[in-house]
Scaffold this active site. Structure first.
Site, mmCIF file in Angstrom:
data_model
loop_
_atom_site.group_PDB
_atom_site.id
_atom_site.type_symbol
_atom_site.label_atom_id
_atom_site.label_comp_id
_atom_site.label_asym_id
_atom_site.label_seq_id
_atom_site.Cartn_x
_atom_site.Cartn_y
_atom_site.Cartn_z
ATOM 1 N NE ARG A 118 -0.308 0.502 4.908
ATOM 2 C CZ ARG A 118 -0.841 0.558 6.123
ATOM 3 N NH1 ARG A 118 -2.142 0.442 6.287
ATOM 4 N NH2 ARG A 118 -0.083 0.724 7.181
ATOM 5 C CG ASN A 156 -4.699 5.458 6.520
ATOM 6 O OD1 ASN A 156 -5.555 5.692 7.367
ATOM 7 N ND2 ASN A 156 -3.688 4.622 6.733
ATOM 8 C CD GLU A 157 -1.214 5.685 9.692
ATOM 9 O OE1 GLU A 157 -0.502 4.902 9.027
ATOM 10 O OE2 GLU A 157 -1.589 5.442 10.846
ATOM 11 C CD GLU A 310 -5.699 3.671 11.845
ATOM 12 O OE1 GLU A 310 -4.675 3.033 12.167
ATOM 13 O OE2 GLU A 310 -5.938 4.002 10.673
ATOM 14 C CD GLU A 358 -2.157 -3.583 8.571
ATOM 15 O OE1 GLU A 358 -3.318 -3.162 8.512
ATOM 16 O OE2 GLU A 358 -1.171 -2.856 8.808
ATOM 17 C CG HIS A 361 -3.570 -4.741 13.441
ATOM 18 N ND1 HIS A 361 -4.554 -4.140 14.196
ATOM 19 C CD2 HIS A 361 -2.484 -3.949 13.531
ATOM 20 C CE1 HIS A 361 -4.072 -3.013 14.695
ATOM 21 N NE2 HIS A 361 -2.818 -2.874 14.312
HETATM 22 C C1 GAL Z 1 -2.123 2.263 10.875
HETATM 23 C C2 GAL Z 1 -2.849 2.251 9.550
HETATM 24 C C3 GAL Z 1 -3.852 1.139 9.497
HETATM 25 C C4 GAL Z 1 -3.239 -0.146 9.956
HETATM 26 C C5 GAL Z 1 -2.666 0.045 11.315
HETATM 27 C C6 GAL Z 1 -2.045 -1.184 11.877
HETATM 28 O O1 GAL Z 1 -0.974 3.015 10.870
HETATM 29 O O2 GAL Z 1 -3.530 3.468 9.341
HETATM 30 O O3 GAL Z 1 -4.324 1.002 8.181
HETATM 31 O O4 GAL Z 1 -2.234 -0.529 9.061
HETATM 32 O O5 GAL Z 1 -1.679 1.025 11.253
HETATM 33 O O6 GAL Z 1 -1.477 -0.902 13.141
#
Ligand code: GAL
Length: 681
Positions: A118, A156-157, A310, A358, A361
């Protein structure tokens, strides 16, 4: 205050937003049904949609497929759940990168990244910017007036750096705009060194892998340029949204703690609400201090309320292992963010993915499903957050959290300390800033982060950790602050250079010598593990300096070693105020003790005396006509707090004392500034 700032300060959704990233495009309809039922059971009121959904929304160029999203929004509306809608531009789909290979980012070593993960976009590539605008406009036209839309989550970020040809051209233009003439750039970058004199801006490249060390001025300018370039891309998306008539608040999620590619203050000015993704990097007791650090930064960047976009519900990733967070701790952390101004407790992600990168996660609904310990804890949090709705109302004026201590934060400090071959390569900006913040957290003293040149009238103490480059304006700003009665504490590595990373010669720290009344001759990093004692009983590590005093008193001297008898910590009186210089690396214990002492001398104390020492975090968040005292008990023995107020979570009165068990939490409603005490058992 600008219109945009007014928006941001007003982000008051009437409840604490609770939920997380939901990716229905990864699941079948039966799972959608189950998800919606579980969301209602857990009292989820907000999801974030579309973060990486570009290929689901535009599977081939120009062919938009939105029926699945229409259906999801209808279902959410039926369930009474609002949403942040993301623009999916962090992950262009395969058709895009096939058609526009020049829009893939290039690493410093010249390798062009390929599709398959990504965030593979070259921010300066015209085709990327164009496609990003188009998908943004499409979404804004279709969903910009949706009643469930809580806000726009742009991208995103942001944070992919590109060193390719598009970046090269954009960097050249940025430099020309900044310096005007090539002569000015040559002077600022000291290009006389190693035969780097440029004849024109067209000769300049992004800092790419080269034979030996790069030019530090070029490197830091490239970081500044990259932040500005990504900001321009974000602002374009914002423009598309506004052009479509959507007035919903706009945000993009900042990321802490591991990398930092953005200059957050200027970004925050272009958002309606600041949002943060916060992932812990330690499972030890410092995790709690880290929650406070992320929250104080986000509140400060915002200048008001913010959104925790998040966090991880279940795990803390440390050294290649995902360690359990634990339910009580997850709840205390969620409350910790809210205590310091968050209007939300949002997570990555709602349902744990079955596939993809992920898949391990953490999530609110784990692989085991809704019948699980994790989901039960999430439902418990949902119940608590529902009762905290009054907290989301904002004070009529003044800050959300009153703090008299400011800590300077600027990305320039971070980027400058990434310069290779500094006298010590073992120092990082974030470690220095976090160590400073940690000291105040451990003392229970609230702090704000402040931006260079900010109005400091609320802050009686300003600490400047490791701000290596300082401009003329910034130096004058410190001088005025101190002259006017402020107490300034500057730590080593600050003010050594100007904003171009040119050393201010004649003695260290050259930019601040006059203000601090000192003159350093040598920077003397210590070998790993070595500590040196000071005359005030503290110890230093990592860094010392051969320092002389010109117009300051000595607060602590070295007691032995090569520097025995020489000053380590000094204080100068200027006008109504004082400027302390800490020329050596205080150990964390020394930093904790000395900063608490300096605060105490100024009459700045903890929110709840005695609490921090007992492991009780107390944060007072101001509301509409009332205060909310968040009590988060990270310590081991039960404690009792007395105040004229009730706990929003349980309804219990604290008038005769409220008992907090180990791991427990309470949120007391109090009259503004009403007293609170910790009762001895
Ligand atoms: C963030 C990201 C998410 C996911 C997450 C996992 O930085 O915005 O999409 O990857 O980390 O910790």
């Amino acid at each position: 205050m600008s219109v945009e700032q007014a928006h941001r300060r007003g982000f008051a959704p009437g409840q604490i937003l609770f939920g997380g990233d939901w990716s229905p495009e990864q699941w079948d309809r039966a799972t959608w049904e189950e998800d919606l039922a579980l969301m209602q059971e857990a009292r989820v009121n907000t999801v974030t949609l579309g973060v990486f959904s570009w290929s689901a929304l535009e599977p081939t160029e120009g062919a938009f497929v939105t029926d699945w999203l229409d259906e999801i929004l209808e279902r959410l509306a039926d369930a009474g759940i609002g949403f942040f809608l993301a623009t999916p531009t962090a992950s262009p789909p395969p058709w895009f990168t096939r058609a526009h290979p020049d829009a893939l980012p290039v690493r410093p070593d010249g390798v062009r990244l390929t599709h398959g993960s990504r965030d593979t976009y070259a921010i300066s590539a015209p085709a990327y910017r164009e496609a990003a605008r188009r998908i943004t406009r499409r979404l804004a036209d279709r969903y910009g007036h949706h009643p469930g839309l809580r806000g726009w989550h742009l991208h995103n970020e942001y944070g992919t750096l590109d060193h390719g040809p598009h970046a090269e051209h954009a960097f050249q233009a940025w430099l020309e705009d900044r310096y005007g003439t090539i002569e000015a750039l040559n002077a600022a970058w000291c290009t006389a060194f190693w035969s780097q004199g440029y004849a024109s801006f067209e000769e300049i490249t992004p800092p790419r892998t080269t034979q030996y060390l790069p030019n530090p001025s070029q490197a830091i300018d490239f970081r500044r340029f990259s932040s500005d370039e990504m900001l321009a891309a974000m602002v374009e998306q914002r423009e598309e949204i506004r052009a479509a008539g959507s007035t919903a608040p706009v945000t993009t999620n900042f990321m802490l703690p591991t990398w930092n590619h953005l200059e957050q203050w200027s970004w925050a000015e272009r958002e309606d609400v600041v949002s943060l993704d916060h992932y812990l990097d330690t499972a030890g007791p410092d995790a709690e201090a880290h929650v406070a650090y992320g929250s104080d930064l986000a509140r400060s960047w915002s200048g008001g309320p913010w959104v925790l976009m998040e966090q991880n519900a279940t795990g803390i990733r440390v050294d290649g292992r995902t360690l359990a967070k634990g339910a009580d701790r997850m709840i205390r952390h969620s409350l910790g963010y809210i205590a310091r101004g968050s209007q939300s407790s949002l997570f990555f992600q709602w349902r744990q993915s079955a596939g993809g990168a992920e898949q391990w996660h953490g999530a609110l609904v784990p692989h085991a499903g809704g019948r699980s310990r994790v989901f039960a804890s999430i439902a418990r949090l949902g119940g608590i957050l529902e009762r905290l709705a009054p907290v989301a109302a904002l004070p009529a004026d003044g800050p959300l959290v009153r703090a008299e201590v400011g800590i300077l934060w600027h990305a320039d400090g971070w980027w400058a300390l990434e310069t290779p071959d500094l006298p010590s390569s073992h120092l990082t900006y974030s470690a220095e800033v976090r160590a400073t913040h940690r000291s105040f957290w451990r003392a229970g003293i609230p702090v704000d982060f402040v931006r260079p040149l900010a109005d400091l009238s609320a802050h009686r103490l300003l600490v400047v950790p490791a701000q290596y480059p300082l401009s003329d304006d910034q130096v004058s700003w410190f001088e005025e602050y101190v002259e006017g009665g402020g107490e300034l504490v500057v730590t080593y590595l600050s003010g050594l250079a100007d904003e171009h990373l040119r050393i201010a010669t004649g003695g260290y720290p050259g930019r601040l010598r006059r203000l601090l009344g000192v003159r350093g001759q040598e920077l003397l990093p210590l070998p790993a593990g070595e500590r040196v004692a000071l005359s005030d009983g503290s110890e230093v590590e990592g860094w010392t300096e051969l320092l002389g005093v010109e117009d300051a008193e000595v607060l602590a001297r070295y007691t032995h070693g090569d520097l025995a008898g020489l000053p380590a910590v000094t204080r100068a009186r200027r006008g109504e105020g004082r400027a302390v210089y800490v020329s050596a690396g205080w150990t964390q214990e020394a930093r904790d003790r000395r900063l608490a002492e300096i605060a105490a001398e100024l009459g700045i104390g903890p929110t709840l005396p005695g609490a921090a020492e007992a492991g009780l975090e107390a944060v007072r968040r101001r509301g509409d006509g009332m205060d909310f005292l968040f009590l988060l008990h990270h310590g081991e023995r039960p404690l009792t707090v007395r105040a004229v107020g009730d706990d929003l979570i349980t309804g219990a009165s604290a008038r005769d004392g409220l008992r907090l068990a180990q791991g427990g939490a309470a949120v007391l409603t109090l009259a503004p500034d009403a007293p609170v005490e910790l009762v001895e058992d």
